[in-house]
Scaffold this motif. Structure first.
Motif, PDB file in Angstrom:
ATOM      1  N   ASN A  89       0.811  -1.209   0.000  1.00  0.00           N
ATOM      2  CA  ASN A  89       0.000   0.000   0.000  1.00  0.00           C
ATOM      3  C   ASN A  89       0.851   1.268   0.000  1.00  0.00           C
ATOM      4  N   ASN A  90       2.101   1.111  -0.400  1.00  0.00           N
ATOM      5  CA  ASN A  90       3.031   2.228  -0.573  1.00  0.00           C
ATOM      6  C   ASN A  90       3.221   3.081   0.682  1.00  0.00           C
ATOM      7  N   VAL A  91       3.143   2.450   1.839  1.00  0.00           N
ATOM      8  CA  VAL A  91       3.422   3.144   3.093  1.00  0.00           C
ATOM      9  C   VAL A  91       4.944   3.217   3.234  1.00  0.00           C
ATOM     10  N   GLU A  92       5.436   4.383   3.660  1.00  0.00           N
ATOM     11  CA  GLU A  92       6.880   4.553   3.817  1.00  0.00           C
ATOM     12  C   GLU A  92       7.359   3.760   5.033  1.00  0.00           C
ATOM     13  N   LEU A  93       8.137   2.717   4.774  1.00  0.00           N
ATOM     14  CA  LEU A  93       8.680   1.866   5.834  1.00  0.00           C
ATOM     15  C   LEU A  93      10.055   2.395   6.222  1.00  0.00           C
ATOM     16  N   LEU A  94      10.275   2.610   7.510  1.00  0.00           N
ATOM     17  CA  LEU A  94      11.538   3.168   7.991  1.00  0.00           C
ATOM     18  C   LEU A  94      12.490   2.113   8.498  1.00  0.00           C
ATOM     19  N   SER A  95      12.001   0.893   8.669  1.00  0.00           N
ATOM     20  CA  SER A  95      12.872  -0.193   9.120  1.00  0.00           C
ATOM     21  C   SER A  95      12.364  -1.502   8.545  1.00  0.00           C
ATOM     22  N   GLU A  96      13.219  -2.464   8.591  1.00  0.00           N
ATOM     23  CA  GLU A  96      12.819  -3.843   8.318  1.00  0.00           C
ATOM     24  C   GLU A  96      12.151  -4.350   9.598  1.00  0.00           C
ATOM     25  N   ILE A  97      11.666  -5.560   9.570  1.00  0.00           N
ATOM     26  CA  ILE A  97      11.140  -6.173  10.801  1.00  0.00           C
ATOM     27  C   ILE A  97      12.332  -6.469  11.703  1.00  0.00           C
ATOM     28  N   GLU A  98      12.302  -5.931  12.895  1.00  0.00           N
ATOM     29  CA  GLU A  98      13.399  -6.086  13.859  1.00  0.00           C
ATOM     30  C   GLU A  98      13.029  -7.137  14.895  1.00  0.00           C
ATOM     31  N   ASP A  99      13.962  -8.050  15.151  1.00  0.00           N
ATOM     32  CA  ASP A  99      13.804  -9.076  16.188  1.00  0.00           C
ATOM     33  C   ASP A  99      12.526  -9.891  16.024  1.00  0.00           C
ATOM     34  N   ASP A 100      12.025  -9.991  14.790  1.00  0.00           N
ATOM     35  CA  ASP A 100      10.768 -10.683  14.494  1.00  0.00           C
ATOM     36  C   ASP A 100       9.645 -10.161  15.394  1.00  0.00           C
ATOM     37  N   PHE A 101       9.709  -8.855  15.736  1.00  0.00           N
ATOM     38  CA  PHE A 101       8.781  -8.297  16.713  1.00  0.00           C
ATOM     39  C   PHE A 101       8.156  -6.967  16.298  1.00  0.00           C
ATOM     40  N   TYR A 102       8.910  -6.066  15.632  1.00  0.00           N
ATOM     41  CA  TYR A 102       8.379  -4.744  15.323  1.00  0.00           C
ATOM     42  C   TYR A 102       9.011  -4.165  14.069  1.00  0.00           C
ATOM     43  N   PHE A 103       8.362  -3.140  13.529  1.00  0.00           N
ATOM     44  CA  PHE A 103       8.957  -2.296  12.504  1.00  0.00           C
ATOM     45  C   PHE A 103       8.356  -0.906  12.614  1.00  0.00           C
ATOM     46  N   VAL A 104       8.992   0.050  11.950  1.00  0.00           N
ATOM     47  CA  VAL A 104       8.619   1.454  12.052  1.00  0.00           C
ATOM     48  C   VAL A 104       8.246   1.973  10.667  1.00  0.00           C
ATOM     49  N   PHE A 105       7.219   2.846  10.618  1.00  0.00           N
ATOM     50  CA  PHE A 105       6.754   3.398   9.351  1.00  0.00           C
ATOM     51  C   PHE A 105       6.235   4.811   9.563  1.00  0.00           C
ATOM     52  N   LYS A 106       5.916   5.513   8.468  1.00  0.00           N
ATOM     53  CA  LYS A 106       5.378   6.872   8.545  1.00  0.00           C
ATOM     54  C   LYS A 106       3.961   6.909   7.993  1.00  0.00           C
ATOM     55  N   ASP A 107       3.165   7.829   8.549  1.00  0.00           N
ATOM     56  CA  ASP A 107       1.849   8.081   7.971  1.00  0.00           C
ATOM     57  C   ASP A 107       1.974   9.156   6.891  1.00  0.00           C
ATOM     58  N   LEU A 108       0.870   9.576   6.324  1.00  0.00           N
ATOM     59  CA  LEU A 108       0.878  10.570   5.245  1.00  0.00           C
ATOM     60  C   LEU A 108       1.493  11.901   5.657  1.00  0.00           C
TER      61      LEU A 108
END
Length: 128
Positions: free
Chosen positions: A97-116
């Protein structure tokens, strides 16, 4: 044993505010990403999103908090954590859905992204 403090405040978060520039665009984006339906717009600048859990999500154009140029600060660190049962599927969904991802999946637990609006958000695997 500690005696609870006497206070008129409740030990509960009632809502989480996210600063947004365009309420309608933000409402559509969050509705798509989080699968929201319904919700109410109040006072022309607040969208109270229907959420499960202890706190509501409130998108707010925050007219009283803008600077002299009409700008508003966005969250530049992940201060809001959403949860998922499937971190891999969620990552793929946001990517598709073309969301800007700021990280890969870390520790098979979380990731970081941005909203519009550039707010930095976090998604974690639900451990409850």
């Amino acid at each position: 044993m500690n005696t609870p403090l006497k206070t008129p405040l409740k030990n509960r978060i009632g809502g989480v505010f996210i600063p947004v520039r365009d309420l309608e665009k933000a409402k559509k984006w969050y509705s798509k990403i989080l699968g929201l339906e319904g919700g109410e717009i109040y006072f022309g600048h607040l969208y109270n999103a229907p959420m499960d859990g202890t706190a509501g999500l409130i998108l707010d154009t925050m007219p009283k908090w803008r600077d002299e140029n009409g700008n508003i600060s966005t969250y530049q660190v992940p201060s809001i954590q959403f949860v998922t049962d499937d971190i891999q599927a969620s990552y793929q969904f946001l990517k598709e859905n073309n969301v800007e991802l700021l990280s890969e999946i870390e520790d098979d637990f979380y990731f970081v992204f941005k909203d519009l609006d550039g707010n930095v958000l976090m998604l974690c695997r639900d451990v409850s």
